[in-house]
Design a protein around this motif. Structure first.
Motif, short mmCIF file in Angstrom:
data_model
loop_
_atom_site.label_atom_id
_atom_site.label_comp_id
_atom_site.label_asym_id
_atom_site.label_seq_id
_atom_site.Cartn_x
_atom_site.Cartn_y
_atom_site.Cartn_z
N GLU A 227 6.59 16.76 7.96
CA GLU A 227 7.38 15.84 7.14
C GLU A 227 6.74 14.45 7.14
N ARG A 228 6.26 14.00 8.31
CA ARG A 228 5.66 12.66 8.39
C ARG A 228 4.40 12.57 7.54
N LEU A 229 3.53 13.58 7.64
CA LEU A 229 2.30 13.55 6.86
C LEU A 229 2.58 13.67 5.37
N ARG A 230 3.56 14.49 5.02
CA ARG A 230 3.90 14.62 3.60
C ARG A 230 4.41 13.29 3.04
N SER A 231 5.14 12.53 3.85
CA SER A 231 5.65 11.24 3.37
C SER A 231 4.53 10.24 3.11
N GLY A 232 3.34 10.48 3.69
CA GLY A 232 2.22 9.57 3.48
C GLY A 232 1.37 9.90 2.27
N VAL A 233 1.64 11.03 1.62
CA VAL A 233 0.82 11.45 0.47
C VAL A 233 1.19 10.62 -0.75
N ARG A 234 0.17 10.09 -1.42
CA ARG A 234 0.37 9.32 -2.64
C ARG A 234 -0.66 9.75 -3.69
N PRO A 235 -0.24 9.94 -4.95
CA PRO A 235 -1.24 10.17 -6.00
C PRO A 235 -2.16 8.95 -6.10
#
Length: 364
Positions: free
Chosen positions: A334-342
């Motif tokens: 969840e933490r790594l997914r929250s850091g993903v940005r286009p």
């Protein structure tokens, strides 16, 4: 400036065709007069074991595209070169040394009337044959300049030619697909994705061994064309006791199916042994999932280790297994997914066009 691009375009599929088409659109939007000289028959089938063409475009085809080149017609190579003499710059999109004979024919037709850039996706293939280096040396010594996508590729090119070599990071040229699939970001599926053409240098065997040593209960989908080795892959899966945990989906994945594949995964895994540049990281960014990748090519620059993905050692089963265990630490997906940005690729494309048009004295 009038620019002629020689390379694959629809109905050819894959990253090379997407890049040629996106480059033409971007150059035209910047005010250049652009034509694409593409293929009606690019390779004999035995040299490209995968599916070569598709029936529906996966993006907007470039209107100024001609399909006159044929690997069986050397006379057409020369005529194409002659037709491009009116250009201010010609760009040869080099994806494989197999293209070199046709490109030499085009250069013969040009008769050095127009500056030529070899835009090398790979200077030399990941899996090389004895004729690859002599062919590429001959081509790179006949063009006026070379554009590559990494410093490692530049070093290879400079070992083959004394012509100017410039590095520009490859910007995104993603296929147009359906909208991003809605997903429940609070849900951890314990499911991973390996996506794209399956070839030895991409390290699927390393991933399978790491999956067997990694966290329990994690599943994997392998989606893409196999360039041989599918039976050996099934045998490896069986020997590792992964039959119930690994789904193989051999064959080309249409762009419309991509969002659904990514929506079902917690992360995209790129276990490559070697790499230059890949669009798969950008694709994962667009689809909102982290990436677990090896430290090869440009992956370490694209993936922010510990922020929107993880980086591990190439061709190293324990290192990848440790990355998988780290990824599935409670709260980490969840933490790594929250850091993903286009990524905003506009500035990257601007720099790319500047590098390309500037190589032979063109002006933007």
């Amino acid at each position: 400036m009038r620019v002629g691009i020689v390379g694959p375009a629809f109905p050819y599929k894959g990253g090379g065709a997407h890049h040629t088409t996106e480059l033409a659109h971007r150059l035209a939007a910047a005010g250049h007069d652009v034509v694409i000289e593409s293929w009606r028959a690019q390779y004999p089938g035995f040299l490209y074991p995968g599916q070569q063409t598709i029936s529906e475009p996966e993006g907007e085809p470039f209107p100024g595209t001609r399909h006159r080149l044929d690997w069986r017609r050397p006379d057409g190579w020369w005529r194409t070169g002659r037709a491009l003499r009116s250009c201010d710059q010609v760009v040869l999109a080099v994806l494989s040394p197999v293209q070199v004979p046709s490109y030499l024919g085009i250069l013969s037709g040009l008769r050095r009337r127009t500056p030529v850039v070899a835009l090398c996706h790979n200077v030399l293939p990941h899996e090389r044959k004895p004729y690859d280096e002599p062919l590429m040396r001959r081509l790179l010594r006949k063009v006026d300049a070379v554009l590559v996508h990494s410093e490692a590729q530049a070093a290879l090119a400079r070992g083959l030619t004394e012509r100017p070599v410039r590095v520009a990071e490859m910007p995104a040229h993603l296929p147009t697909s359906a909208a991003v699939v809605e997903r429940d970001d609070a849900k951890v599926r314990r499911h991973l994705l390996f996506f794209g053409i399956v070839r030895p240098y991409k390290g699927l065997d390393v991933l399978l061994r790491a999956l067997a040593e990694g966290p329990d209960g994690v599943t994997l989908t392998v989606a893409g064309e196999f360039w041989g080795g599918v039976d050996e892959t099934r045998a490896l899966i069986d020997s590792l006791g992964l039959t119930s945990r690994v789904e193989l989906r051999p064959g080309y994945v249409p762009a419309a199916d991509v969002p659904g594949l990514f929506a079902e995964a917690d992360a995209l895994v790129l276990p490559y042994r070697t790499a230059t540049a890949s669009q798969n990281v950008w694709m994962a960014n667009e689809q909102g999932i982290p990436v677990i990748a090896t430290d090869v090519g440009g992956f370490a620059a694209q993936v922010r280790d510990g922020v929107d993905g993880l980086i591990c050692t190439p061709d190293d089963v324990p290192s990848l297994a440790a990355a998988l265990r780290r990824f599935y630490t409670p709260g980490e997906p969840e933490r790594l997914r929250s850091g993903v940005r286009p990524v905003d690729h506009g500035p990257l494309w601007d720099a790319y066009l500047d590098a390309l048009t500037g190589l032979t004295g063109g002006v933007r």
